[in-house]
Design an enzyme around this catalytic site. Sequence first.
Site, PDB file in Angstrom:
ATOM      1  N   CYS A  76       0.867  -1.180   0.000  1.00  0.00           N
ATOM      2  CA  CYS A  76       0.000   0.000   0.000  1.00  0.00           C
ATOM      3  C   CYS A  76       0.900   1.224   0.000  1.00  0.00           C
ATOM      4  CB  CYS A  76      -0.903  -0.016   1.226  1.00  0.00           C
ATOM      5  SG  CYS A  76      -1.846   1.510   1.444  1.00  0.00           S
ATOM      6  N   ASN A 148       0.794  -5.570  -6.454  1.00  0.00           N
ATOM      7  CA  ASN A 148      -0.601  -5.969  -6.305  1.00  0.00           C
ATOM      8  C   ASN A 148      -1.327  -5.613  -7.597  1.00  0.00           C
ATOM      9  OD1 ASN A 148      -0.711  -3.192  -6.033  1.00  0.00           O
ATOM     10  ND2 ASN A 148      -1.828  -3.176  -4.113  1.00  0.00           N
ATOM     11  N   ARG A 203      -9.999  -3.297  -3.679  1.00  0.00           N
ATOM     12  CA  ARG A 203     -10.475  -4.612  -3.240  1.00  0.00           C
ATOM     13  C   ARG A 203     -10.325  -4.708  -1.724  1.00  0.00           C
ATOM     14  NH1 ARG A 203      -5.541  -8.938  -4.462  1.00  0.00           N
ATOM     15  NH2 ARG A 203      -3.921  -7.593  -3.611  1.00  0.00           N
ATOM     16  N   CYS A 211      -5.283   5.925  -3.302  1.00  0.00           N
ATOM     17  CA  CYS A 211      -4.652   4.597  -3.300  1.00  0.00           C
ATOM     18  C   CYS A 211      -3.255   4.774  -3.870  1.00  0.00           C
ATOM     19  CB  CYS A 211      -5.468   3.614  -4.138  1.00  0.00           C
ATOM     20  SG  CYS A 211      -4.650   2.015  -4.377  1.00  0.00           S
ATOM     21  N   THR A 213      -0.589   2.618  -4.470  1.00  0.00           N
ATOM     22  CA  THR A 213      -0.216   1.746  -5.574  1.00  0.00           C
ATOM     23  C   THR A 213      -1.080   2.039  -6.801  1.00  0.00           C
ATOM     24  OG1 THR A 213      -1.659  -0.004  -4.712  1.00  0.00           O
ATOM     25  CG2 THR A 213       0.678  -0.107  -4.119  1.00  0.00           C
TER      26      THR A 213
END
Length: 286
Positions: A76, A148, A203, A211, A213
């Site tokens: 993250c 991710n 998710r 966010c 990433t």
Amino acid sequence: MQSGGVRFLKGHGTQNDFVLIPDLDDALSPTAAQVIAICDRRAGIGGDGLIRIAPEPGGGYFMDYRNADGSLAEMCGNGARLFARYLVDAGLQQPGSFEFGTRGGVRTAQLEPAGDVSIGMGPANVGAESKAELGGQVYSGTAVDVGNPHLVCLLDASASSTLAALDLSAAPHFDADVFPHGVNIEFVVPLGADRVRMRVFERGVGETRSCGTGTVAVAAAFRHSLRIGSAIGRPVGDVGPVTVDVPGGTVCVSFEDGQDGGATLTGPAVIVAQGVIEQDFWDRHR
């Protein structure tokens, strides 16, 4: 764990907020139920996720990140900036550059006592084309792996009102064959050759104010689209850093040597409070 409860801190990076739990003795192993209870915005502390600050066996520190639904996550970016900020503020790391571990691999932080925090995010690998469906509308997207999974749906440059009107209260549909472990989905509008605006459904969380990433994935996909001339209507040469506007603020994503591998995410990281989770609350939600 201190007598009478579990110490925590609360902070955010561009309003993507987290509960941090220092666990330097590596004595805690939060259950999914505990994470869900702590991240509950009405009955708990509230947050998009929980970060346990744990020691690495060979020295240094590990960012043990959980989504708000209790699931484990690889990485993250906004949380990583906050993690690094805590290590320096707590005197566990000296200002400057240092490494730390995540499930997505080793990351490098660069920060001083005040100011923004930069995190070396590793490769941002642009992959296959896929689609997301939201509100009966199908959006073309590009898969990007930042440790991710992400699906970046680039809208037309004139679609700012469409972006603002998207209903992200429920998860968009996606191709589970392409993303068997779920995916973070970003909807993006270009604002020029070096700036974009995005919203994201994460998710395990839902729509968030930011966010980390995801901003890296968006910048990588946007740069890719610029090279083939599909984002602003004309092909361009290699582009420099990309400024990404999110509902919670603004971050900057740059790439080493003009390549999409070796991304660096720079933005704010703010610790706003600290306290103790009552022992009864911790035990009751095991």
